[in-house]
Enzyme design. Structure first.
Site, PDB file in Angstrom:
ATOM      1  N   SER A 143       0.742  -1.217   0.067  1.00 15.00           N
ATOM      2  CA  SER A 143       0.010  -0.119  -0.111  1.00 15.00           C
ATOM      3  C   SER A 143       0.684   1.217  -0.092  1.00 15.00           C
ATOM      4  O   SER A 143       2.058   1.066   0.166  1.00 15.00           O
ATOM      5  CB  SER A 143      -0.962   0.114   1.145  1.00 15.00           C
ATOM      6  OG  SER A 143      -0.248   0.347   2.335  1.00 15.00           O
ATOM      7  N   SER A 145       0.660   3.960   2.080  1.00 18.28           N
ATOM      8  CA  SER A 145       0.447   4.836   3.293  1.00 18.28           C
ATOM      9  C   SER A 145       1.940   5.395   3.766  1.00 18.28           C
ATOM     10  O   SER A 145       1.834   6.422   4.506  1.00 18.28           O
ATOM     11  CB  SER A 145      -0.094   3.875   4.357  1.00 18.28           C
ATOM     12  OG  SER A 145       0.851   3.020   4.660  1.00 18.28           O
ATOM     13  N   LYS A 172       4.279   1.121   9.779  1.00 20.30           N
ATOM     14  CA  LYS A 172       4.170   2.675  10.133  1.00 20.30           C
ATOM     15  C   LYS A 172       5.171   3.108  10.749  1.00 20.30           C
ATOM     16  O   LYS A 172       6.403   2.607  11.059  1.00 20.30           O
ATOM     17  CB  LYS A 172       2.778   3.061  10.834  1.00 20.30           C
ATOM     18  CG  LYS A 172       1.735   2.315  10.294  1.00 20.30           C
ATOM     19  CD  LYS A 172       0.861   3.007   9.002  1.00 20.30           C
ATOM     20  CE  LYS A 172      -0.337   2.424   8.467  1.00 20.30           C
ATOM     21  NZ  LYS A 172      -0.704   2.756   7.375  1.00 20.30           N
ATOM     22  N   SER A 204      -3.660   6.884   4.919  1.00 22.37           N
ATOM     23  CA  SER A 204      -2.797   6.105   5.819  1.00 22.37           C
ATOM     24  C   SER A 204      -4.051   5.719   7.039  1.00 22.37           C
ATOM     25  O   SER A 204      -4.519   6.588   7.678  1.00 22.37           O
ATOM     26  CB  SER A 204      -1.644   6.704   6.431  1.00 22.37           C
ATOM     27  OG  SER A 204      -1.140   5.687   7.583  1.00 22.37           O
TER      28      SER A 204
END
Length: 256
Positions: A47, A49, A110, A202
């Site tokens: 992804s 994010s 993250k 995100s």
């Protein structure tokens, strides 16, 4: 009789070769398991994010020893561990892989933004930690896609966290995105507040129903280096396309 002895000798040699091959395969699998469990584990980025720090199609190594070991350091979380052993706490600004607290099985990646005891808040797109705005400098635009998949130029900023870690963030929706204004989050003891660098695209700790605060035990490891990277939508197994689909400039670059 002589022919029978020759046949039996050939059979034993063949059986011995098969056993040696099986031993080598088992040994290789054990070594790979040890490396994956205690040293480095490969992950790919599915992804956007963490754009622009990490791109869809990046493959990276995560160091398993950076934060010590918990049950989630082991395949399928089978190890009967409570908490962490040989624990070392993450630093603000680390990019870390963790198990999603909601199911303790889905891998997320993250950036560590809030440490235990911190307060975190977004005000008009500006990150605030412990009541103070985090330094943010406009550095131009970044070519990305909007919510409908159209190519757009979005604002890019250099953000410098308390402690000095500096990284680039993008604001797809400017400073009026859904999570650009929040209430004050208070990070509980033994937990961390995680966010993506692509702030308006995100799902992270700002969304308490989906992610929320991440327990220390759920951390898997720290992202260290990109060892392979291929264009979004390209197939890695099509090696004949690599000359124009591999992002050569990203190979073996450290993750910061």
């Amino acid at each position: 009789m002589e022919r029978a002895r020759v046949d039996q000798s050939a059979k034993k040699t063949s059986e011995g070769g098969v056993l040696e091959t099986v031993k080598v395969v088992i040994q290789a699998l054990l070594i790979a398991l040890v490396v994956r469990t205690f040293l480095f584990q490969p992950f790919n980025i599915p992804s956007g994010s963490l754009i622009p720090t990490l791109l869809i199609g990046d493959y990276l190594f995560v160091s398993k020893y950076s934060y010590g070991y918990s049950r989630y350091s082991f395949p399928f979380g089978l190890a009967p561990l409570s908490g962490r052993v040989w624990a070392s706490e993450p630093k603000r600004g680390d990019i870390a892989v963790f198990k999603l607290p909601k199911d303790n099985s889905t891998d997320y990646i993250k950036r560590v933004i809030g440490l235990p005891g911190d307060t975190v808040q977004m005000i008009d797109g500006v990150l605030h930690i412990n009541g103070q705005p985090v330094k943010r400098e406009r550095i131009g635009n970044y070519r990305s896609q909007d919510a409908w998949g159209r190519d757009v130029e979005v604002p890019a900023y250099r953000e410098t966290l308390p402690g000095g870690v500096s990284h680039v963030i993008v604001e797809r929706d400017g400073d009026r995105g859904y999570w650009d204004n929040t209430y004050v989050y208070k990070v509980p003891p033994g937990h961390y507040f995680m966010m993506g660098d692509n702030r308006d695209n995100s799902t992270d700790s700002r969304d308490e129903s989906s992610v929320g605060y991440v327990p220390f035990a759920n951390l898997v490891g720290r992202a260290e280096i990109i060892f392979f990277s291929i264009d979004e939508g390209a197939s890695g197994w099509k090696v004949w396309e690599w000359p124009w689909t591999v992002r050569w400039s990203r190979l073996f670059t450290p993750v910061k």
